[in-house]
Design an enzyme around this catalytic site. Sequence first.
Site, PDB file in Angstrom:
ATOM      1  N   GLY A 105       0.880  -1.175   0.000  1.00  0.00           N
ATOM      2  CA  GLY A 105       0.000   0.000   0.000  1.00  0.00           C
ATOM      3  C   GLY A 105       0.902   1.204   0.000  1.00  0.00           C
ATOM      4  N   THR A 106       1.054   1.885   1.063  1.00  0.00           N
ATOM      5  CA  THR A 106       2.208   2.662   1.452  1.00  0.00           C
ATOM      6  C   THR A 106       2.218   4.130   1.139  1.00  0.00           C
ATOM      7  OG1 THR A 106       4.483   2.010   1.863  1.00  0.00           O
ATOM      8  CG2 THR A 106       4.026   2.739  -0.294  1.00  0.00           C
TER       9      THR A 106
END
Length: 229
Positions: free
Chosen positions: A32-33
């Site tokens: 994701g991030t």
Amino acid sequence: MTLENTNPYDPELGNAEWKEQERDEESVNKTGTTTVGIATDEGVLIATDRRASLGGRFVSNKNVVKVEQIHPTGAMTLVGSVGGAQSFIKSLRAEVNLYETRRGEDISIPALATLAGNFARGGPFFAINPILGGVDEEGSHVYSIDPAGGVMEDDYTVTGSGMMVAYGLLEGEWHEDMTMAEAKQAAARAVRSAAERDTGSGNGLVLCEITSDGVDITEFDGFPDEDEL
């Protein structure tokens, strides 16, 4: 894979026909991030969150370190598919070691960025969009590498699912004479802000400081106060 190279000074990568494979997106571990890279006159600061998820719906890991050293004065973030990013970094690190062994010197950061782009474009690495940061004789460098192999250098860059929120904060905070201390606080605020709105980001902070002396990576279980950075 068939290795056809006979010249010991050629790249170690052989010719291969990578087959397109169908993947179950819901079962792939993804970071994701939010990852941030800022270049300053003193060095490079990289910041990331610590969350990994399955299909963007379930938090599968809360302690991911999404930045790894791949060069004596360089590091790269993990963005996208965890497996693809890990394989990508291992391949790059191997090429860096081979270059140093053959030539007796470290590869420059711009050359490493070009190699990373070539790998991303021609290899089987799934869904990656990392940041490469490093310091060499020419100064500080920050690059974003897109999944198609595009390589773009900038004073600061953000990748990942929380990039829009983080970019908005950095646009207001970045300035040409930013110090490493200021970059550290700005990057931490950008990741924390993204984590407030992006479901793929959260669970802590990792800061990576890169100077001509080397790479220093610090992990935080949560989001620390600025006086703790």
